[in-house]
Design an enzyme around this catalytic site. Sequence first.
Site, PDB file in Angstrom:
ATOM      1  N   ASP A   1      35.680  41.665  42.829  1.00 29.36           N
ATOM      2  CA  ASP A   1      36.583  42.678  42.030  1.00 29.36           C
ATOM      3  C   ASP A   1      36.902  42.598  40.951  1.00 29.36           C
ATOM      4  OD1 ASP A   1      36.610  44.093  44.684  1.00 29.36           O
ATOM      5  OD2 ASP A   1      38.308  43.121  45.468  1.00 29.36           O
TER       6      ASP A   1
ATOM      7  N   ASP B   1      34.192  50.039  47.037  1.00 27.79           N
ATOM      8  CA  ASP B   1      36.425  50.364  47.663  1.00 27.79           C
ATOM      9  C   ASP B   1      36.019  51.399  47.357  1.00 27.79           C
ATOM     10  OD1 ASP B   1      35.897  47.558  48.375  1.00 27.79           O
ATOM     11  OD2 ASP B   1      37.256  46.936  46.748  1.00 27.79           O
TER      12      ASP B   1
END
Length: 173
Positions: free
Chosen positions: A112, A134
């Site tokens: 991330d 995401d």
Amino acid sequence: MLKFLSISAILVVLDHATKYWAIVALKGQHYWPADGDLFRLDYAENYNMIFSLSFIPMPLVNAMAIGAIGLLFYLLYQYKDQHVLPSVGLAFILGGAFGNIPERLIRGYVVDFISFDWPDWLFFTRWPTFNIADSAVNIGMILYLGYVFFIEGKEQKNEPAVSGVDSEIPPAS
């Protein structure tokens, strides 16, 4: 259906390319920009599920994700000749799933790197770090559920009922 799978493929390539860039450019570095209060790029390894939640064991999360991919293909096939909105939404979800699942299975974590500040009066003081996959899943869910809850039922109600009797409308006089 191929055009929607193309959307998924583009999202997977974009997701993996940006994660590779994050590993090369951000891993071990201070976040960028250095004064990034509202927005910053910040390398993180997520060993849990969405938003770093950890109440479900990862093998179960992976099994559910793989099962969900089968369901997504089925739904995409069902909607292929209907309205474009649910198909695009499902393609985004599928692209996001194929962006994160291989990482979880191979590395054991997901990279991330996108981080936003959030007003302190909300649940998080800083929104959890996320990635393109995401984002694709969330955008896809909004498109798909928006269609299901706000459009699909109305379209079915507005379709004229088909009866077996041909009726002729008398001419207006």
